[in-house]
Design an enzyme around this catalytic site. Sequence first.
Site, PDB file in Angstrom:
ATOM      1  N   TYR A  23     -18.806  56.351 -37.092  1.00 24.31           N
ATOM      2  CA  TYR A  23     -20.068  56.509 -36.350  1.00 24.31           C
ATOM      3  C   TYR A  23     -20.429  57.988 -36.253  1.00 24.31           C
ATOM      4  O   TYR A  23     -21.570  58.381 -36.494  1.00 24.31           O
ATOM      5  CB  TYR A  23     -19.908  55.895 -34.955  1.00 24.31           C
ATOM      6  N   SER A  25     -27.298  60.733 -32.476  1.00 24.82           N
ATOM      7  CA  SER A  25     -26.427  60.566 -31.301  1.00 24.82           C
ATOM      8  C   SER A  25     -25.697  61.876 -31.053  1.00 24.82           C
ATOM      9  O   SER A  25     -25.459  62.643 -31.997  1.00 24.82           O
ATOM     10  CB  SER A  25     -25.393  59.463 -31.575  1.00 24.82           C
TER      11      SER A  25
END
Length: 277
Positions: free
Chosen positions: A155, A142
């Site tokens: 995350y 990501s």
Amino acid sequence: MAQELTGKVAVITGGASGIGRATVELFLREGAKVVIADISDDAGAALAESLGAAAVYLRTDVSSREAVQAAVDLAVSHFGGLDIMFNNAGISCGAYPDFIDDKLDDFDRVMQVNVLGPMLGTQIAARHMKDHGGGAIVNCASIAGTLAGHAMMTYRASKAGLIQFSKSAAIDLGRYGIRVNCLVPGHIRTPMSSFQQGASSEQIDRLEQEVSAVYLSNQILKRRGEPDDCAQAALFLSGQRSRHITGMVMPVEGGVTAGDPVNHLADIFAARASVLG
Ligand SMILES: NC(=O)c1ccc[n+]([C@@H]2O[C@H](COP(=O)([O-])OP(=O)(O)OC[C@H]3O[C@@H](n4cnc5c(N)ncnc54)[C@H](O)[C@@H]3O)[C@@H](O)[C@H]2O)c1
């Protein structure tokens, strides 16, 4: 036109939704056979059913070595081999407080799914590929792993860790003819990025519009990223066109990480003009 993945077998984790689902559909159109490995049983089974004999669903929690091994074993027993492993499944944090207030309750689960999952997928796929002429492994990270920002620290850390793992695995596994590359999506229109949890079906469209406006403000390309944008990149990284590419970190994000799209120079000269007249 020739299909790019004719005769190839892939395991796609998180294949029941979003980016994974778009990749399942594209890989099938390109002639591959696919094991959809997910924990969303209804969606995964329905998708496999709709796609016919070239797709099969297996409940696979990517944080479990036994489950990932079973998915690879199914690819081999049902379709005759494994050429492509797309470690796409991932989860976001359960809540988004400022770091100072973050209880880090979801640390273990996010790391298990986002880091351990792709590590298991890479290792277990590589153990098969090593003795069968190599293969292509694609891990889904990501921009949260490349671009620092507010909140979602677990995350961010998980995706940064996955990027470093992928490059290292490329170095370690290259001798077996196994390529490992990392796909780095930006803001892609999926249930995850629209923060749909808790929204009713009537609210989802409106929510998507509002959220999109925020995302587009820092993208160079003023279009919403779609799951198929990532599927196309996964196809490239999985097929022959990328045969000389490994250890790559490929952004698919409309230019978010290229730089700040705000024209600060124009603002500075406007400020200067207002002072100097
Ligand atoms: N959508 C975005 O904007 C975006 C941005 C950057 C990165 N990503 C990454 O892309 C990947 C796919 O995300 P998406 O947006 O398509 O999300 P999504 O929520 O639409 O799909 C994720 C899928 O993963 C499955 N999954 C969750 N935990 C699992 C587990 N333990 N084992 C197996 N499957 C599991 C879910 O059931 C779901 O089907 C993730 O790794 C995510 O972090 C997405």
